[in-house]
Design an enzyme around this catalytic site. Structure first.
Site, short mmCIF file in Angstrom:
data_model
loop_
_atom_site.label_atom_id
_atom_site.label_comp_id
_atom_site.label_asym_id
_atom_site.label_seq_id
_atom_site.Cartn_x
_atom_site.Cartn_y
_atom_site.Cartn_z
N SER A 221 0.87 -1.31 0.07
CA SER A 221 -0.09 0.05 0.00
C SER A 221 0.96 1.18 -0.17
CB SER A 221 -0.84 -0.18 1.19
OG SER A 221 -2.08 -0.94 0.97
N LYS B 87 0.43 3.32 -2.92
CA LYS B 87 -0.64 4.24 -3.42
C LYS B 87 -0.28 5.86 -3.33
CE LYS B 87 -3.77 0.80 -1.26
NZ LYS B 87 -4.52 0.47 -0.06
N TYR C 157 -4.10 3.12 7.53
CA TYR C 157 -5.40 2.14 7.55
C TYR C 157 -6.40 2.93 8.41
CZ TYR C 157 -2.25 -0.76 4.94
OH TYR C 157 -1.52 -1.36 3.95
N VAL D 280 1.39 -3.66 4.13
CA VAL D 280 1.25 -5.17 4.66
C VAL D 280 2.54 -5.84 4.24
CG1 VAL D 280 -1.03 -5.17 4.71
CG2 VAL D 280 0.02 -6.20 2.82
N TYR E 203 -2.08 -2.50 -10.82
CA TYR E 203 -2.32 -2.33 -9.36
C TYR E 203 -1.25 -3.48 -8.61
CZ TYR E 203 -4.15 -2.42 -4.68
OH TYR E 203 -4.12 -2.31 -3.30
#
Length: 305
Positions: free
Chosen positions: A61, A64, A241, A259, A189
Protein backbone atom coordinates in the site's frame (compact mmCIF):
# COMPACT_ATOMS: atom_id res chain seq x y z
CA UNK A 1 21.63 9.97 15.35
CA UNK A 2 22.96 6.51 14.44
CA UNK A 3 23.41 5.73 18.13
CA UNK A 4 19.80 6.75 18.82
CA UNK A 5 18.49 4.58 15.98
CA UNK A 6 20.52 1.57 17.10
CA UNK A 7 19.14 2.02 20.61
CA UNK A 8 15.56 2.16 19.26
CA UNK A 9 16.04 -1.04 17.25
CA UNK A 10 17.50 -2.81 20.27
CA UNK A 11 14.70 -1.57 22.55
CA UNK A 12 11.89 -2.64 20.21
CA UNK A 13 13.35 -5.78 18.61
CA UNK A 14 11.20 -8.05 20.75
CA UNK A 15 8.02 -6.21 19.74
CA UNK A 16 8.21 -7.95 16.36
CA UNK A 17 7.27 -11.19 18.12
CA UNK A 18 3.89 -9.68 19.07
CA UNK A 19 2.72 -9.28 15.46
CA UNK A 20 2.12 -11.62 12.55
CA UNK A 21 3.45 -11.61 9.00
CA UNK A 22 0.74 -11.14 6.34
CA UNK A 23 -0.29 -14.60 5.18
CA UNK A 24 -3.13 -13.93 2.73
CA UNK A 25 -0.50 -13.24 0.07
CA UNK A 26 1.47 -16.53 0.14
CA UNK A 27 4.84 -15.01 -0.82
CA UNK A 28 4.70 -12.51 2.07
CA UNK A 29 4.22 -15.38 4.49
CA UNK A 30 7.82 -16.46 3.82
CA UNK A 31 9.34 -13.30 5.38
CA UNK A 32 11.05 -13.80 8.78
CA UNK A 33 8.95 -11.92 11.32
CA UNK A 34 11.82 -10.72 13.53
CA UNK A 35 13.36 -8.31 11.00
CA UNK A 36 13.41 -4.64 12.03
CA UNK A 37 15.20 -1.68 10.46
CA UNK A 38 15.02 2.10 10.21
CA UNK A 39 16.56 4.72 7.95
CA UNK A 40 16.46 8.53 8.17
CA UNK A 41 17.53 10.95 5.44
CA UNK A 42 17.50 14.67 6.15
CA UNK A 43 17.03 17.41 3.58
CA UNK A 44 20.78 17.88 3.21
CA UNK A 45 21.06 14.27 2.08
CA UNK A 46 22.63 12.99 5.31
CA UNK A 47 21.69 9.36 5.96
CA UNK A 48 21.34 7.53 9.29
CA UNK A 49 20.34 3.92 9.74
CA UNK A 50 20.10 0.91 12.02
CA UNK A 51 18.98 -2.70 11.90
CA UNK A 52 17.66 -4.39 8.77
CA UNK A 53 17.46 -1.23 6.67
CA UNK A 54 18.94 -2.90 3.55
CA UNK A 55 16.53 -5.84 3.44
CA UNK A 56 14.22 -5.75 0.41
CA UNK A 57 10.46 -5.98 0.78
CA UNK A 58 7.49 -5.02 -1.38
CA UNK A 59 5.75 -1.66 -1.24
CA UNK A 60 2.18 -2.96 -1.09
CA UNK A 61 0.00 0.00 0.00
CA UNK A 62 2.95 2.39 0.18
CA UNK A 63 2.68 2.42 -3.61
CA UNK A 64 -0.65 4.26 -3.32
CA UNK A 65 0.62 7.82 -2.63
CA UNK A 66 3.37 7.37 -5.22
CA UNK A 67 1.01 6.30 -8.00
CA UNK A 68 -1.41 9.05 -6.92
CA UNK A 69 1.32 11.61 -7.62
CA UNK A 70 1.83 10.18 -11.10
CA UNK A 71 -1.93 10.07 -11.81
CA UNK A 72 -2.27 13.70 -10.71
CA UNK A 73 0.54 14.74 -13.03
CA UNK A 74 -1.02 12.76 -15.88
CA UNK A 75 -4.60 13.97 -15.40
CA UNK A 76 -4.86 16.95 -13.03
CA UNK A 77 -6.94 17.19 -9.86
CA UNK A 78 -10.41 17.48 -11.36
CA UNK A 79 -10.22 14.24 -13.29
CA UNK A 80 -8.62 12.24 -10.47
CA UNK A 81 -11.21 13.40 -7.95
CA UNK A 82 -14.03 12.40 -10.26
CA UNK A 83 -12.99 8.84 -9.42
CA UNK A 84 -11.97 9.06 -5.75
CA UNK A 85 -12.93 11.14 -2.72
CA UNK A 86 -10.99 12.97 -0.04
CA UNK A 87 -12.35 11.53 3.22
CA UNK A 88 -11.13 8.84 5.67
CA UNK A 89 -13.32 5.75 5.88
CA UNK A 90 -12.67 4.28 9.33
CA UNK A 91 -12.92 0.88 7.63
CA UNK A 92 -10.24 -1.72 6.86
CA UNK A 93 -8.19 -1.03 3.71
CA UNK A 94 -9.79 -3.92 1.80
CA UNK A 95 -13.40 -3.26 2.81
CA UNK A 96 -15.98 -3.24 0.01
CA UNK A 97 -19.04 -2.12 2.00
CA UNK A 98 -18.74 1.64 1.35
CA UNK A 99 -18.67 1.14 -2.40
CA UNK A 100 -22.24 -0.14 -2.28
CA UNK A 101 -23.65 2.08 0.47
CA UNK A 102 -22.03 5.42 -0.52
CA UNK A 103 -24.46 7.19 -2.84
CA UNK A 104 -21.83 8.02 -5.49
CA UNK A 105 -20.40 4.46 -5.41
CA UNK A 106 -17.01 6.18 -5.40
CA UNK A 107 -14.07 5.11 -3.17
CA UNK A 108 -13.80 7.62 -0.33
CA UNK A 109 -10.03 8.06 -0.74
CA UNK A 110 -7.09 6.71 -2.78
CA UNK A 111 -5.35 5.14 0.23
CA UNK A 112 -7.84 2.25 0.41
CA UNK A 113 -7.61 -0.57 -2.13
CA UNK A 114 -10.71 0.39 -4.11
CA UNK A 115 -9.52 3.98 -4.51
CA UNK A 116 -5.99 2.93 -5.39
CA UNK A 117 -7.24 0.61 -8.14
CA UNK A 118 -9.24 3.48 -9.68
CA UNK A 119 -6.19 5.75 -9.50
CA UNK A 120 -3.90 3.12 -11.08
CA UNK A 121 -6.27 2.94 -14.05
CA UNK A 122 -5.70 6.68 -14.64
CA UNK A 123 -1.93 6.35 -15.17
CA UNK A 124 -1.24 7.05 -18.82
CA UNK A 125 -0.05 4.25 -21.11
CA UNK A 126 -1.42 2.21 -23.98
CA UNK A 127 -1.37 -1.02 -21.94
CA UNK A 128 -0.46 -2.38 -18.50
CA UNK A 129 3.20 -2.90 -19.47
CA UNK A 130 3.65 0.72 -20.48
CA UNK A 131 1.88 1.94 -17.35
CA UNK A 132 3.98 -0.15 -14.97
CA UNK A 133 7.15 0.92 -16.84
CA UNK A 134 6.20 4.55 -16.19
CA UNK A 135 5.49 3.79 -12.50
CA UNK A 136 8.88 2.07 -12.19
CA UNK A 137 10.63 4.99 -13.89
CA UNK A 138 8.98 7.41 -11.46
CA UNK A 139 9.87 5.19 -8.48
CA UNK A 140 13.51 5.11 -9.55
CA UNK A 141 13.59 8.90 -9.72
CA UNK A 142 11.98 9.55 -6.34
CA UNK A 143 14.16 6.94 -4.57
CA UNK A 144 17.34 7.94 -6.45
CA UNK A 145 17.73 4.19 -7.01
CA UNK A 146 17.92 2.97 -10.64
CA UNK A 147 17.78 -0.70 -9.57
CA UNK A 148 14.14 -0.66 -8.36
CA UNK A 149 12.22 -3.62 -9.82
CA UNK A 150 8.99 -5.60 -9.44
CA UNK A 151 9.24 -8.81 -7.40
CA UNK A 152 7.63 -11.15 -9.93
CA UNK A 153 7.06 -13.92 -7.36
CA UNK A 154 5.02 -11.58 -5.16
CA UNK A 155 3.15 -10.27 -8.21
CA UNK A 156 2.17 -13.79 -9.30
CA UNK A 157 1.11 -14.55 -5.73
CA UNK A 158 -1.09 -11.44 -5.59
CA UNK A 159 -2.54 -12.13 -9.03
CA UNK A 160 -3.54 -15.64 -7.94
CA UNK A 161 -5.09 -14.68 -4.60
CA UNK A 162 -6.40 -11.11 -5.04
CA UNK A 163 -10.06 -12.01 -5.44
CA UNK A 164 -11.40 -9.31 -3.11
CA UNK A 165 -9.51 -6.66 -5.08
CA UNK A 166 -10.81 -8.22 -8.28
CA UNK A 167 -14.40 -7.99 -7.03
CA UNK A 168 -13.91 -4.31 -6.13
CA UNK A 169 -12.46 -3.56 -9.55
CA UNK A 170 -15.38 -5.11 -11.42
CA UNK A 171 -17.87 -3.27 -9.20
CA UNK A 172 -16.05 0.02 -9.85
CA UNK A 173 -16.07 -0.68 -13.58
CA UNK A 174 -19.80 -1.45 -13.45
CA UNK A 175 -20.62 1.93 -11.85
CA UNK A 176 -18.27 3.90 -14.10
CA UNK A 177 -15.49 4.65 -11.63
CA UNK A 178 -12.83 2.47 -13.25
CA UNK A 179 -12.02 3.01 -16.91
CA UNK A 180 -10.59 0.63 -19.48
CA UNK A 181 -9.94 -3.09 -19.21
CA UNK A 182 -10.42 -4.35 -15.65
CA UNK A 183 -7.80 -7.10 -15.77
CA UNK A 184 -5.23 -4.65 -17.18
CA UNK A 185 -5.99 -2.24 -14.33
CA UNK A 186 -5.57 -5.06 -11.80
CA UNK A 187 -2.27 -6.08 -13.36
CA UNK A 188 -0.97 -2.54 -12.89
CA UNK A 189 -2.23 -2.43 -9.30
CA UNK A 190 -0.80 -5.83 -8.33
CA UNK A 191 2.55 -4.97 -9.95
CA UNK A 192 2.84 -1.56 -8.27
CA UNK A 193 2.23 -3.28 -4.91
CA UNK A 194 4.97 -5.80 -5.76
CA UNK A 195 7.72 -3.24 -6.35
CA UNK A 196 10.70 -4.03 -4.08
CA UNK A 197 12.32 -1.38 -1.89
CA UNK A 198 14.32 -1.03 1.32
CA UNK A 199 13.81 1.21 4.34
CA UNK A 200 16.46 3.50 2.81
CA UNK A 201 14.37 3.89 -0.34
CA UNK A 202 11.33 4.82 1.74
CA UNK A 203 13.36 7.38 3.69
CA UNK A 204 14.47 9.01 0.44
CA UNK A 205 10.89 9.30 -0.82
CA UNK A 206 9.85 10.70 2.55
CA UNK A 207 12.63 13.29 2.34
CA UNK A 208 11.57 14.33 -1.18
CA UNK A 209 8.03 14.82 0.14
CA UNK A 210 9.45 16.80 3.07
CA UNK A 211 11.24 18.99 0.52
CA UNK A 212 7.93 19.65 -1.29
CA UNK A 213 8.81 17.51 -4.30
CA UNK A 214 12.42 18.62 -4.93
CA UNK A 215 15.08 15.92 -5.34
CA UNK A 216 17.75 16.01 -2.65
CA UNK A 217 20.61 15.17 -5.01
CA UNK A 218 19.85 16.95 -8.28
CA UNK A 219 17.60 19.70 -6.85
CA UNK A 220 15.24 18.92 -9.73
CA UNK A 221 11.52 19.41 -9.08
CA UNK A 222 10.04 15.93 -9.44
CA UNK A 223 6.39 16.88 -8.96
CA UNK A 224 4.41 20.06 -8.18
CA UNK A 225 4.21 21.28 -4.59
CA UNK A 226 0.40 21.28 -4.81
CA UNK A 227 0.33 17.54 -5.55
CA UNK A 228 2.89 16.95 -2.80
CA UNK A 229 0.58 18.73 -0.34
CA UNK A 230 -2.37 16.59 -1.46
CA UNK A 231 -0.42 13.38 -0.92
CA UNK A 232 0.90 14.45 2.49
CA UNK A 233 -2.65 15.36 3.56
CA UNK A 234 -3.90 11.91 2.58
CA UNK A 235 -1.00 10.31 4.44
CA UNK A 236 -1.86 12.30 7.58
CA UNK A 237 -5.58 11.45 7.49
CA UNK A 238 -5.73 8.01 5.84
CA UNK A 239 -2.18 6.65 5.57
CA UNK A 240 -2.22 4.12 8.40
CA UNK A 241 -5.42 2.31 7.45
CA UNK A 242 -8.09 2.44 10.16
CA UNK A 243 -5.34 3.17 12.71
CA UNK A 244 -4.65 6.63 11.26
CA UNK A 245 -6.24 8.58 14.10
CA UNK A 246 -4.30 6.72 16.78
CA UNK A 247 -1.09 7.19 14.77
CA UNK A 248 -1.76 10.94 14.52
CA UNK A 249 -2.03 11.13 18.31
CA UNK A 250 0.91 8.84 19.14
CA UNK A 251 3.36 9.82 16.38
CA UNK A 252 1.89 12.86 14.63
CA UNK A 253 3.58 12.88 11.20
CA UNK A 254 2.26 12.04 7.70
CA UNK A 255 2.94 8.36 6.99
CA UNK A 256 1.93 5.46 4.77
CA UNK A 257 2.15 1.83 5.73
CA UNK A 258 1.99 -1.40 3.74
CA UNK A 259 1.33 -5.03 4.65
CA UNK A 260 4.84 -5.86 3.44
CA UNK A 261 5.94 -4.33 6.75
CA UNK A 262 7.12 -0.94 5.56
CA UNK A 263 6.18 2.50 6.85
CA UNK A 264 7.16 5.66 4.94
CA UNK A 265 7.09 8.94 6.89
CA UNK A 266 7.74 12.56 6.04
CA UNK A 267 8.64 15.22 8.58
CA UNK A 268 7.86 18.52 6.90
CA UNK A 269 10.97 20.55 6.11
CA UNK A 270 13.19 18.17 8.08
CA UNK A 271 13.54 14.54 7.02
CA UNK A 272 12.17 11.34 5.57
CA UNK A 273 11.90 8.14 7.61
CA UNK A 274 11.65 4.55 6.39
CA UNK A 275 10.87 1.68 8.74
CA UNK A 276 10.66 -2.05 8.02
CA UNK A 277 9.19 -4.65 10.35
CA UNK A 278 7.12 -7.39 8.64
CA UNK A 279 5.19 -8.56 11.72
CA UNK A 280 1.88 -6.67 11.60
CA UNK A 281 -0.82 -5.66 14.06
CA UNK A 282 -4.51 -6.42 13.51
CA UNK A 283 -4.92 -3.36 11.24
CA UNK A 284 -2.06 -4.25 8.90
CA UNK A 285 0.60 -1.90 10.29
CA UNK A 286 4.08 -2.97 11.38
CA UNK A 287 3.76 -3.69 15.11
CA UNK A 288 7.38 -3.04 16.04
CA UNK A 289 7.67 -0.27 13.44
CA UNK A 290 4.89 1.66 15.14
CA UNK A 291 6.65 1.40 18.51
CA UNK A 292 9.94 2.57 16.99
CA UNK A 293 8.20 5.59 15.46
CA UNK A 294 6.39 6.45 18.68
CA UNK A 295 9.70 6.49 20.55
CA UNK A 296 11.48 8.42 17.79
CA UNK A 297 8.74 11.04 17.55
CA UNK A 298 8.66 11.52 21.29
CA UNK A 299 12.45 11.73 21.58
CA UNK A 300 12.92 14.21 18.72
CA UNK A 301 9.60 16.12 19.10
CA UNK A 302 8.56 15.32 15.53
CA UNK A 303 4.76 15.62 15.85
CA UNK A 304 3.24 18.34 13.67
CA UNK A 305 0.25 18.73 15.99
Amino acid sequence: MNALLNQLIETHKNDAQKGNVADYIPELKKTPKDLLGISIIDLNGNSYEAGDCDVKFTLQSISKPIVLLLALMDNGESRVFEKVGKEPTGDPFNSIIRLETYNEHKPLNPMINAGAISVSALVKGKNSSEKIDRILEFMRKITNNPTIQVNEHVFESELATGNRNRSMAYFLHDVGNLEGNVEEALTVYFKQCSIEVTAKDLAYIGAVLAADGVDLTTRERLFPKRYCDIVKSYMATCGMYDGSGEFAINVGIPAKSGVGGGIMCTVLGRMGIGVFGPALDSKGNSYAGLRVLESLSSGLSLSIY
